[in-house]
Scaffold this active site. Sequence first.
Site, mmCIF file in Angstrom:
data_model
loop_
_atom_site.group_PDB
_atom_site.id
_atom_site.type_symbol
_atom_site.label_atom_id
_atom_site.label_comp_id
_atom_site.label_asym_id
_atom_site.label_seq_id
_atom_site.Cartn_x
_atom_site.Cartn_y
_atom_site.Cartn_z
ATOM 1 N N GLY A 83 -6.873 -19.823 -5.743
ATOM 2 C CA GLY A 83 -5.925 -19.601 -6.928
ATOM 3 C C GLY A 83 -4.928 -18.705 -6.363
ATOM 4 N N ALA A 84 -5.667 -17.538 -5.911
ATOM 5 C CA ALA A 84 -4.481 -16.463 -5.359
ATOM 6 C C ALA A 84 -5.552 -15.365 -4.748
ATOM 7 C CB ALA A 84 -3.817 -15.856 -6.468
ATOM 8 N N MET A 85 -5.083 -14.441 -3.983
ATOM 9 C CA MET A 85 -5.712 -13.315 -3.445
ATOM 10 C C MET A 85 -4.886 -11.986 -3.389
ATOM 11 S SD MET A 85 -8.532 -12.870 -1.812
ATOM 12 C CE MET A 85 -9.058 -11.154 -1.077
ATOM 13 N N GLU A 86 -5.638 -11.007 -3.920
ATOM 14 C CA GLU A 86 -5.540 -9.413 -4.120
ATOM 15 C C GLU A 86 -4.830 -8.599 -3.020
ATOM 16 O OE1 GLU A 86 -9.851 -9.061 -4.317
ATOM 17 O OE2 GLU A 86 -8.252 -10.643 -4.592
ATOM 18 N N HIS A 141 -6.633 -6.272 -9.753
ATOM 19 C CA HIS A 141 -7.346 -6.016 -8.531
ATOM 20 C C HIS A 141 -6.824 -4.695 -7.647
ATOM 21 C CE1 HIS A 141 -10.651 -9.135 -8.036
ATOM 22 N NE2 HIS A 141 -9.754 -9.907 -8.061
ATOM 23 N N HIS A 151 -4.456 -11.256 -13.211
ATOM 24 C CA HIS A 151 -5.786 -10.964 -12.742
ATOM 25 C C HIS A 151 -5.576 -10.272 -11.103
ATOM 26 C CE1 HIS A 151 -9.793 -12.706 -11.437
ATOM 27 N NE2 HIS A 151 -9.401 -12.507 -10.350
ATOM 28 N N GLU A 152 -4.784 -10.716 -10.632
ATOM 29 C CA GLU A 152 -4.542 -10.100 -9.066
ATOM 30 C C GLU A 152 -3.875 -8.899 -9.135
ATOM 31 O OE1 GLU A 152 -5.800 -11.941 -6.712
ATOM 32 O OE2 GLU A 152 -6.160 -13.649 -8.062
ATOM 33 N N GLU A 201 -10.630 -13.780 2.533
ATOM 34 C CA GLU A 201 -12.063 -13.565 1.820
ATOM 35 C C GLU A 201 -12.982 -14.652 2.101
ATOM 36 O OE1 GLU A 201 -12.432 -11.282 -2.315
ATOM 37 O OE2 GLU A 201 -11.554 -13.232 -2.575
#
Length: 865
Positions: free
Chosen positions: A273-276, A311, A307-308, A135
């Site tokens: 932090g993270a990726m979906e 998504h 949160h992820e 991303e």
Amino acid sequence: MPGENLTRDEARERAALLSVDGYEVSLDLRSAVGEETGDGPRTFRSVTTIRFRCNEPGASSFADLIAPSVTSVSLNGRDLDPGQVFDGSRLLLEDLAAENELVVDARCAYSRTGEGMHRFVDPEDGEVYLYTQYEPADSRRVFANFEQPDLKAPFRFEVRAPEGWTVWSNGVGERTDGVWRFAETKAISTYITCVVAGPYHYVTDSYSRTFPDGTTLEIPLGALCRKGLAPYFDSDDVFLVTKQGLDFFHDHVDYPYPFGKYDQAFVPEYNLGAMENPGLVTFREEYIFRGRVTKASYEGRANVILHEMAHMWFGDLVTMEWWDDLWLKESFADFMGAFALVGATRFQDGWITFANRRKAWAYRADQLPSTHPITADIRDLQDAKLNFDGITYAKGASVLKQLVAYVGQDAFLEGARRYFKRHAYGNTRLGDLLSVLEETSGRDMGGWARSWLQTAGVNSLTPQVLLDADGRVDELAVVQEAAGSAHQSAPPTGTPELRPHRVAVGLYRRTPEGSLERYARAEVDVDGARTVVGELAGAEAPELVLVNDDDLTYCKIRFDETSLAALREHLGTMTDPLARALCWSALWNMTRDALLPAREFVEIVLRFSGRESDIGVLQMLHAWANSALVHYVAPGWRETGGRLVAEGALRELRAAEPGSEHQLAWARFFATVASSPEDLRLLRGLLEGTEKVDGLEVDQELRWAFLEPLAAHGVADEAVLAAELARDDTASGKRHQVRCLAARPSEAVKAQAWAQVVESDALSNALVEATIAGFTQASQRELLAPYAERYFAAIERVWEERSIQIGMDVVRGLFPSLQDSPATLEATDAWLAAHEGAAPALRRLVLEARDDLARALRAQALAND
């Protein structure tokens, strides 16, 4: 052809011309292990087949690829000369047919910056770990594609990997004949495809859901991390939150999870932090806790997991057309993550954290000169990268919370359900969402969207109270000010906006027992400059009026003089934790806006923070108090304030319940502010075991926290830090050591750290981050002074030569904010004036840093008055 920075106009033109039927991507990652060969970067083979249609046969377009070299290119069976069609970032495609097949054989480079295919060598055991992060537009570093969110397609991946490795991707995979082959995905965007490969530790579980119609959904669950972190991996808690989240979303969105399996990978040196990525979510491995942490850390991890997960629907199933509508995924995920956290997990106080922590991020971002509407104007990919910010995430989520109050929760969720069913596997714009919300709520969403989504800046709400002769409320009104009024920065474009707010107004007074409690509350629609709250007329006189009680809207809360006086004396007695958190946040905003002297804010923290029950709020207060000391108090009071804060922190550390998370939080804060010889002797004694605080376990992570101030004040030298690394010879230990080494108070140390970050690209992104953190020590202002001039001389070159992620880290992290004088402000203005033609994204970062510096100087001036 233009370079890497794809523009919105180019993307729109290409989307109008092309549609993609599918990708087949073959990667050979066996080169990840073994000795380096050649002088160039370590590379891997990437072969991509793309089948796509063109609605104007004979037209030309381009595919995206960032690679050191291309071996061959074939278009519809016709071999193209790579030297003629490939410019390093794009492949020229001419004379397209109605139906096309493109085959690209390339050598792509492994990354050390967390972009593309990141390669990490674990210093603990020498094992190699790979993962991808794309991303907004870095899948083109791994395979040829059409790199924009609205050209979705199904993907098939196959991967050759070293013996003993496991490989994961978005779909279910199996290894046959030495090759990992993965099931075809649904139609998804390029930036959420993913590959993770290496000797990862892998744990499995499963989720099952039976729906009212009798159908059952089975989802295989997996969680993975490096082998070195396996002893600390609490996968049971990760799976617990995952299952709770899946139940919550199935209860509320009425669309079964659409992507088959659900793996979650905790990977090293992660930029985000993270990726979906659907079916394979990636997280930074710091969410695996090597030492004792507070409940706030577990709550933070759970919030990110949810949160992820949000998504999977908001962003993966339905995706924005272009990055202008990034909020359609990030704002929703931020809001739904908090909504699910409170609704499904043990973290019932999640809205307190949201009000205190997430909104603080939004308020800061919304007062920068770079603030923008939630639906932003994203001209190109560099704009997109910088808009993963507090506006898009936290302000957007705050506005959605206001939207739920505005239309009602049932109408909001029904709108989301219709949105998913109507646009599944497609791309949308703002109007697509608003139309379903109008259907379900019956309200005109156009005016609301114009006020909240299409304008920038934060409003402030202040109570006005008039009392009658009997001491009761004669009239209570809420006064609204727009950005650009007194004490607020004006938005960069457009007219300052007064917005409609659905708010609760709470009246508070002390009980006979001495606590400050609410005795009256009214909800009202604030619209315009002044709104009378008729329902509260006749109430007994309040000691405190809290506008935006229960945190329904997005605004800066202000206080009348009576309320402010009550907070100065009685804030610690407020019994409601959310109300207390809102008051703390409001006082911090007043401090940043130079309405409350920073010294007074620090004194209020010292007076009342020891009574704060919410551990997340307490840790936020620690961060704010430290920021006030470093940036906002009068320079002449810094030394005195630092001593008072350190004394207060030590007092609370010794008074805290032995073994409690509050004790741990105070220990970490004490280390942050310790500077006197006595404080440093205590830290050293705690490390060596000659000193003790009853109940405080000094584990490895806390040891590093104590070592940084010792290094920064010249007490822990290189030999001490080397010995500590020998004790903790891990990737985490190496990051800590690098930070501590750069923190030492020496001209030679600073010169070396600067050279490693600014003049070389040898360090990985994680070690760049650690070096910058160590370099910028608040106690070393004089030592760092020479680097202000060097910063302005270097940043344009750094921006041009390094990846955007490293460029952002350097430009933000090394800005000379500790040289907080008008001269630094003038130097910043001089650079901006001389570099009007610099990359807009670079100028934005410098403008933001300039604004922070100007804010600090205003606060210091107030403190000196």
